[in-house]
Design an enzyme around this catalytic site. Structure first.
Site, PDB file in Angstrom:
ATOM      1  N   ASN A 278       0.806  -1.223   0.000  1.00  0.00           N
ATOM      2  CA  ASN A 278       0.000   0.000   0.000  1.00  0.00           C
ATOM      3  C   ASN A 278       0.843   1.278   0.000  1.00  0.00           C
ATOM      4  O   ASN A 278       2.063   1.230   0.087  1.00  0.00           O
ATOM      5  CB  ASN A 278      -0.974  -0.009   1.190  1.00  0.00           C
ATOM      6  CG  ASN A 278      -0.236   0.024   2.521  1.00  0.00           C
ATOM      7  OD1 ASN A 278       0.819   0.640   2.643  1.00  0.00           O
ATOM      8  ND2 ASN A 278      -0.795  -0.649   3.522  1.00  0.00           N
TER       9      ASN A 278
ATOM     10  N   CYS B  16      -7.731  -2.662  -6.206  1.00  0.00           N
ATOM     11  CA  CYS B  16      -6.933  -2.732  -4.983  1.00  0.00           C
ATOM     12  C   CYS B  16      -7.919  -2.384  -3.873  1.00  0.00           C
ATOM     13  O   CYS B  16      -8.945  -3.055  -3.759  1.00  0.00           O
ATOM     14  CB  CYS B  16      -5.748  -1.785  -5.046  1.00  0.00           C
ATOM     15  SG  CYS B  16      -6.121  -0.149  -5.679  1.00  0.00           S
ATOM     16  N   SER B  17      -7.683  -1.327  -3.121  1.00  0.00           N
ATOM     17  CA  SER B  17      -8.684  -0.935  -2.142  1.00  0.00           C
ATOM     18  C   SER B  17      -9.650   0.058  -2.769  1.00  0.00           C
ATOM     19  O   SER B  17     -10.800  -0.263  -3.037  1.00  0.00           O
ATOM     20  CB  SER B  17      -8.009  -0.339  -0.906  1.00  0.00           C
ATOM     21  OG  SER B  17      -7.150  -1.302  -0.342  1.00  0.00           O
ATOM     22  N   ASP B  18      -9.130   1.249  -3.049  1.00  0.00           N
ATOM     23  CA  ASP B  18      -9.999   2.254  -3.658  1.00  0.00           C
ATOM     24  C   ASP B  18      -9.917   2.266  -5.176  1.00  0.00           C
ATOM     25  O   ASP B  18     -10.708   2.909  -5.846  1.00  0.00           O
ATOM     26  CB  ASP B  18      -9.658   3.633  -3.102  1.00  0.00           C
ATOM     27  CG  ASP B  18     -10.084   3.750  -1.643  1.00  0.00           C
ATOM     28  OD1 ASP B  18     -11.171   3.248  -1.317  1.00  0.00           O
ATOM     29  OD2 ASP B  18      -9.320   4.316  -0.841  1.00  0.00           O
TER      30      ASP B  18
ATOM     31  N   ARG C 112      -2.719   1.409  -6.911  1.00  0.00           N
ATOM     32  CA  ARG C 112      -2.161   0.197  -7.514  1.00  0.00           C
ATOM     33  C   ARG C 112      -2.909  -0.177  -8.785  1.00  0.00           C
ATOM     34  O   ARG C 112      -2.311  -0.625  -9.758  1.00  0.00           O
ATOM     35  CB  ARG C 112      -2.229  -0.953  -6.509  1.00  0.00           C
ATOM     36  CG  ARG C 112      -1.320  -0.716  -5.330  1.00  0.00           C
ATOM     37  CD  ARG C 112      -1.565  -1.703  -4.239  1.00  0.00           C
ATOM     38  NE  ARG C 112      -2.479  -1.186  -3.233  1.00  0.00           N
ATOM     39  CZ  ARG C 112      -2.605  -1.689  -2.015  1.00  0.00           C
ATOM     40  NH1 ARG C 112      -1.899  -2.749  -1.666  1.00  0.00           N
ATOM     41  NH2 ARG C 112      -3.429  -1.172  -1.154  1.00  0.00           N
TER      42      ARG C 112
ATOM     43  N   LYS D 117      -5.191  10.311  -7.064  1.00  0.00           N
ATOM     44  CA  LYS D 117      -5.225  11.554  -6.298  1.00  0.00           C
ATOM     45  C   LYS D 117      -3.880  12.277  -6.361  1.00  0.00           C
ATOM     46  O   LYS D 117      -3.116  12.292  -5.390  1.00  0.00           O
ATOM     47  CB  LYS D 117      -5.619  11.249  -4.856  1.00  0.00           C
ATOM     48  CG  LYS D 117      -6.953  10.518  -4.775  1.00  0.00           C
ATOM     49  CD  LYS D 117      -7.616  10.679  -3.445  1.00  0.00           C
ATOM     50  CE  LYS D 117      -7.010   9.794  -2.395  1.00  0.00           C
ATOM     51  NZ  LYS D 117      -7.677   9.972  -1.098  1.00  0.00           N
TER      52      LYS D 117
ATOM     53  N   ARG E 231      -1.263  12.739  -3.381  1.00  0.00           N
ATOM     54  CA  ARG E 231      -0.093  11.871  -3.442  1.00  0.00           C
ATOM     55  C   ARG E 231       1.205  12.658  -3.558  1.00  0.00           C
ATOM     56  O   ARG E 231       2.249  12.204  -3.093  1.00  0.00           O
ATOM     57  CB  ARG E 231      -0.206  10.894  -4.619  1.00  0.00           C
ATOM     58  CG  ARG E 231      -1.324   9.867  -4.487  1.00  0.00           C
ATOM     59  CD  ARG E 231      -1.104   8.899  -3.352  1.00  0.00           C
ATOM     60  NE  ARG E 231      -2.262   8.018  -3.212  1.00  0.00           N
ATOM     61  CZ  ARG E 231      -3.208   8.165  -2.292  1.00  0.00           C
ATOM     62  NH1 ARG E 231      -3.120   9.138  -1.384  1.00  0.00           N
ATOM     63  NH2 ARG E 231      -4.242   7.339  -2.243  1.00  0.00           N
TER      64      ARG E 231
END
Lengths: 549, 638
Positions: free
Chosen positions: B290, B353-355, B359, B395, B399
């Site tokens: 992550n 991935c998560s959001d 990734r 983002k 980032r």
């Protein structure tokens, strides 16, 4: 001895050859006195033509009656042969073992090799010491040639002719020789024309524990300094190691006895430390299954690049003393045949544009490695795969070539030769059809009558047809001193040697070709433009009088 | 500017970053509204954009002055010594303020004026047209269509307005699925492979938690698999490491943990697709860490690199322990998985991935780049970044920390993507139209806030900021400068390069010196083969034109001569041979071309730039037996 005695099975059919990045090939395997040959009998080309002397180690295994021989070469290549029939396989394996470890030099291939090319220039006479000395004698009269070692009696590892200070006679040299390890009295390695400073090299002084001294030695070394000048002695060993050497009769120059000289200790490793480093590096490179952490930690643990950095740093320091400090230097380690030569030869690469040309580099290898008595035979007898470790084996020359490659990478336009040339030198130092790298010093080479009985590598390399593949298309003579960066971020693993058999370089090779094309095309266009410009100019001058008659 | 109290400080020293003997340049430091500028005594200028500053540190006072250490997002590190503490303090405070803006409107892009008029500006923004790009890929078609579900950003705020979905996926299915997916990021098309009729789709993680399911989501995935007429099986690729996901899905031993875990999952919104609930899917973890792991990995890498007098072992063990190359390899391996699924099995792939904006963006874009040579061109690479990164809501502002905000949101995700591309250019030197400088330049502008492209965190936010009216797009400027970014070895015709199949054996990954030591010139090769070949290639084009030009001139002359001769023959007057002709034959050959020497200036030929002189000095410090090269200081202790 007849080779036939060693070859029980000279020929086996239906042998399958496995090599990295090539499809498996089935063919007939033949063993000769010097070669392992595999031919599929198609297109009448041989798939494999391997010198026995290139073989470092072999493994054999059996599955039923199918035998497999894994051949590990000194140039780090690994090939596999599947041989049907247990007996054939065992015979082949034992023959290879015997033929690849012949102990008599005169049985080696160079003594049997008959060149298929016309010799344009005999390499044995390409770099005569007298000619090399002429390059200096125009600039200085402070040095002379000494023939004191004509019979190899004063120093067995020196060539018959050496360059020494003019003011020191042969008698004094004899005394100095008895005070230096292996009789290696200080000789001239390089004369820097820009400021008259010199690089000398020698063996360690035999001071021993009681601090023996030698007036002639002190006089000789001081004779190389100009009035009021000082010099540096670079000892390639750490102070600790140098001090320990005293117990064995060796030692280093005491300040008090050489007041005009400052001593600097560096620590360049030798022998088994280097050999182990090489073994670890090759092992790391050969295992494709390593994950990233393991690969990096193995690369680090091999310490190879640490050695490269240490050697380069010392060579840069030497060059800096000469060029920046305007001070002469004497370099030695223990024997003066390994780390000493690495430093003296690399310092010349940095300082001297000539040593960055093909002929200049050949001359450098001839002078600083072959003539200077680097024991090639001992150092290159085995490589990274051999289990029987001899203490005199060490990849000293390979490390030198690696350092040259690092500088070449940083100054890609300043060298007349390319990476290929360095790789070829490495290959021929391991195993060769030429006699150049046989023997440990000039004395041995002389006894073996190599000049009469074998062909010189330079006779082949310097043929125009061969030279073209070693020429760097980007070369443009650069007369400056080239100072490489020795930061770890600037040093790289020499892929051309260590990953050569582990990854395909097809795309890189094609890109290189393309680069060569662009450069060639550029030359072509320039020539064409010049011709056209001339034509145009002619037409214009032709026109002018017509217009205004 | 209100934040600037001191605009000029003289007698400032710029220390050599790696010198252990505190080698330095003396010069004047200027502070402007946008840049910090240092001009040394040789009139060499060092410009530092305020937005590039990642951190400013005031180190303890020394005898020579007050040290100011500035680390930049483009990996430049500068170390100043300001003579007076007061000045240092002023500059320090100003930089702190200037480098961390609170609102977008204060960023450079809103004041940057490259002297373009409004229509030029608009044209610049229209250079990259994603609708055009989807058309190029071959959508819409009989299986895929443009959905208007998110036209008003009603379903997903972080997605673009225009999304491509399977034709058979109805709006209720899309809406239902979006509710089951983190941040409403339901599965949509990222890349369509025309020949294989397979697709790369992207989404965020399902909010499945412990056991929840969603029929609409299952239907949407089925619709994606049905949209592929060749292979009904599709891969669902979860780019997160398996161990991190399973620690909470594994059956816990005690009931309390079960509840806790389930709660934590729900709260964190973590989950992945259960193969039992979805037909025709094959689930796969690919193991990319992550953003927090990546951030600290880069941090470690930079710490190692910044060490003075670094030795080889410390460099490699630092490289290893930072894990940086391991992460790069993981991203590359995931992209290769995608490319293989499509090329070998003609299977579609859904990535999350998560959001689904870090990734997922890395893997989808890199996978497309392997599959489609268009993305390896200058223009195509811009399109790829616009599509998979900008439009799909990576983002960027968070980032790269454009605004003063949560430092835990900062992460080098996009830098990693660029590094993966660089590794590909190393393995396939002829497959890319652009060169390393192009990647470095894009990286520079991710952080520069000079252009509007990378401001904001999603399209909706960008529209609200009216970036297209108030700022300029980077791409037309890069295109104008294209010459600098072209790879002279590029071979667009070679068929072999349609799909790239990189080898990810560990030894193929190398430390990217030109990125992380971009500004540390002493570490670079002193002559660049690349630059020489690039210039030569350009020169060749010029020469070709010159040749045409001269040839036509010669032709003109010849024609004129024949005309002249004809007229003169008519007049019956034979002109005597001109004496000038004879001399003209001796016309000297001259090179009117720029000599290559100019291209081959050797940098760092001054040994003062090199580091081993420092090393020698270092040794003199660590080992008393080594003498320093200055006679006066020489001391022997043996």
């Amino acid at each position: 001895m007849e080779f036939a005695e060693l070859i029980k099975t000279p020929r086996v059919d239906s042998v399958v050859l496995h090599r990295p990045f090539y499809p498996a090939v089935e063919g007939t395997l033949c063993l000769t006195g010097h070669h392992l040959i595999l031919s599929s009998r198609q297109d009448s080309t041989e798939e494999l033509w391997l010198l026995h002397s290139n073989i470092d180690a072999i493994d054999k295994r059996f599955v039923g009656s199918l035998g497999t021989i894994i051949i590990k070469c000194k140039d780090f290549r690994i090939i596999q042969l599947d041989i049907p029939g247990m007996e054939e396989c065992l015979n082949i394996a034992s023959s290879i073992e015997a033929l690849s470890t012949l102990d008599s030099i005169t049985l080696m291939y160079p003594f049997f090799y008959r060149p298929m090319f016309e010799v344009i220039e005999d390499g044995w006479h390409s770099f005569l010491p007298e000619q090399e000395f002429e390059l200096y004698s125009s600039a200085t009269s402070e040095w002379r040639l000494s023939y004191i070692n004509k019979e190899f009696a004063v120093c067995p590892s020196y060539p018959p002719i050496v360059i020494v200070p003019k003011s020191i006679d042969d008698e004094a040299l004899r005394k100095v020789a008895s005070f230096r390890h292996g009789g290696r009295f200080p000789v001239l390695s390089y004369y820097y024309k820009k400021n008259g400073m010199v690089i000398m090299r020698s063996g360690q002084p035999l001071t021993g524990t009681n601090g023996r001294r030698c007036k002639e030695d002190e006089k000789l070394i001081n004779a190389t300094l100009r009035a009021g000048k000082r010099g540096y002695i670079i000892d390639t060993r750490s102070l600790n190691v140098a001090q320990q050497a005293r117990a064995k009769g060796g030692g280093f120059e005491q300040e008090a006895h050489y007041p005009q000289w400052r001593r600097i200790h560096k620590s360049i490793e030798r022998y088994h430390v280097l050999q182990e480093s090489l073994i670890k590096l090759v092992e790391a490179c050969n295992d494709q299954t390593h994950n990233m952490d393991r690969w990096l930690s193995k690369l680090e643990a091999s310490n190879w690049l640490t050695h490269v950095k240490e050697i380069l740093t010392t060579a840069c320091l030497a060059a800096q003393c000469i060029d920046r400090e305007g001070a002469s230097i004497l370099i030695h380690g223990t024997e003066g045949t390994d780390s000493t030569l690495q430093v003296t030869s690399l310092a010349q690469i940095i300082l001297d544009p000539r040593s960055r040309t093909i002929r200049g580099f050949e001359a450098l290898v001839e002078r600083e490695w072959l003539q200077a008595g680097h024991p090639f035979q001992q150092r290159c007898a085995q490589s990274a795969y051999c289990s029987s470790k001899q203490k005199w084996e060490a990849p000293v020359f390979l490390l030198f070539l690696d350092c040259v490659w690092q500088i070449l990478r940083q100054f890609p336009c300043s060298f007349e030769f390319n990476e290929r040339f360095l790789i070829v030198l490495f290959e021929h130092a391991c195993a060769s059809q030429f006699g150049t790298f046989l023997g440990n010093n000039e004395g041995e080479r002389c006894k073996l009558k190599l000049q009469q009985k074998t062909m010189s590598l330079w006779s082949w390399v310097n043929r125009p047809s061969e030279l073209s593949q070693f020429t760097n298309p980007l070369f443009e003579a650069n007369n400056l001193v080239i100072w490489p960066s020795v930061a770890p971020q600037s040093l790289q693993l020499w892929e051309g040697i260590f990953l050569r058999w582990n990854r395909s370089s097809k795309y890189q090779d094609e890109a290189y070709e393309e680069m060569v094309n662009i450069i060639e095309y550029n030359k072509e266009l320039q020539a064409k433009v010049n011709v056209l410009r001339r034509q145009l100019a002619e037409l214009e001058t032709e026109d002018r009088p017509r217009q205004s008659p | 500017m209100e934040h600037i109290r001191t605009t000029k400080v003289e007698q400032v020293k710029l220390l050599d970053r790696f010198s252990t003997s505190n080698k330095s340049l003396t010069g004047t430091l200027y502070l402007t509204a946008t840049h910090l500028l240092f001009i040394d005594s040789h009139q060499k200028e060092t410009w530092i954009l305020h937005h590039h500053i990642a951190s400013v540190e005031k180190l303890p006072l020394t005898t020579s002055g007050c040290p100011l250490l500035i680390q930049c997002k483009n990996f430049r590190t500068v170390h100043f010594i300001v003579p007076r503490e007061r000045d240092c303090h002023d500059i320090y405070n100003s930089l702190l303020q200037l480098s961390k803006q609170a609102k977008y409107e204060d960023l450079y892009a809103f004041s940057y004026n490259p002297k373009q008029n409004d229509s030029e500006r608009l044209q610049g923004w229209q250079l990259i047209d994603l609708a055009e790009e989807y058309k190029r890929m071959g959508v819409p078609n009989s299986n895929w269509q443009l959905s208007d579900a998110n036209r008003e950003y009603k379903i997903c705020e972080t997605y673009p307005r225009e999304l491509y979905v399977p034709r058979i996926a109805s709006k209720p299915i899309i809406v239902g699925s979006s509710k089951f997916r983190s941040k409403g990021r339901f599965p949509v098309l990222s890349y369509y492979h025309q020949d294989k009729e397979a697709a790369i789709c992207r989404c965020s993680q399902p909010l499945s938690g412990f056991s929840a399911r969603c029929l609409e989501d299952e239907h949407l995935l089925q619709a994606i698999s049905k949209a592929n007429p060749v292979n009904r099986y599709m891969y669902v690729v979860d780019t997160r490491p398996k161990h991190r996901m399973q620690s909470w899905r594994a059956i816990p031993k005690d009931i309390g943990r079960i509840i806790l875990n389930a709660m934590a999952n729900r709260a964190a919104g973590k989950g992945y697709e259960n193969e039992d609930n979805y037909s025709n899917i094959r689930f796969q973890f690919v193991g990319i860490e992550n953003i927090h792991v990546m951030r600290s990995s880069l941090q470690k890498l930079l710490e190692v690199n910044g060490t003075k007098g670094l030795c080889v072992s410390d460099f490699y063990s630092g490289l290893e322990s930072s894990g940086w190359l391991r992460h790069i390899k993981a991203v590359m391996d995931a992209a290769i998985f995608l490319a293989k699924a499509i090329m070998v099995e003609s299977a579609s792939v859904l990535v999350h991935c998560s959001d689904g904006w870090d990734r997922t963006s890395q893997v989808c874009s890199l996978g497309s780049l392997l599959l489609d040579s268009y993305y390896r061109t200058v223009k195509g690479f811009m399109v790829l970044i616009e599509k998979d990164w900008i439009s799909f809501g990576h983002k960027f502002s968070e980032r790269s920390g454009h605004l003063d905000g949560d430092t835990k949101e900062v992460s080098p995700v996009f830098t990693q993507f660029l590094e993966c591309v660089w590794h590909l250019t190393e393995q396939f030197p002829q497959a890319f139209e652009f060169n390393e400088a192009f990647l470095l330049q894009i990286h520079e502008h991710i952080h520069s806030c000079q252009f509007g492209n990378f401001l904001g965190n999603c399209q909706k936010e960008r529209e609200e900021l009216k970036l297209k009216e108030k700022t300029y797009s980077l791409w037309p400027f890069l295109l104008d400068d294209q010459k600098k970014y072209l790879n002279p070895l590029y071979n667009s015709k070679s068929q072999r390069f349609t799909v790239l199949d990189p080898n990810t054996v560990s030894f193929n990954f190398k430390f990217w010196r030109n990125m992380y030591h971009q500004f540390d010139r002493t570490l670079h090769p002193r002559q660049s083969v690349f630059n020489i070949v690039m210039h030569m290639n350009e020169q060749n084009k010029q020469l070709e034109e010159d040749i045409k030009d001269i040839e036509s001139k010669i032709k003109q002359h010849r024609n004129k001569q024949t005309e002249d001769v004809l007229t003169k023959e008519l007049l019956n007057s034979v002109h005597p041979e001109s004496p000038v002709l004879k001399t003209s034959l001796c016309f000297k050959e001259q090179t009117l071309l720029p000599v290559n020497d100019a291209l081959r200036t050797i940098e760092g030929s001054n040994p003062a730039d090199n580091r081993y002189s420092d090393y020698a000095e270092e040794f003199s410090k660590s080992e008393p037996t080594v003498v320093s090269l200055e006679y006066g200081v020489a001391r022997m202790t043996c």
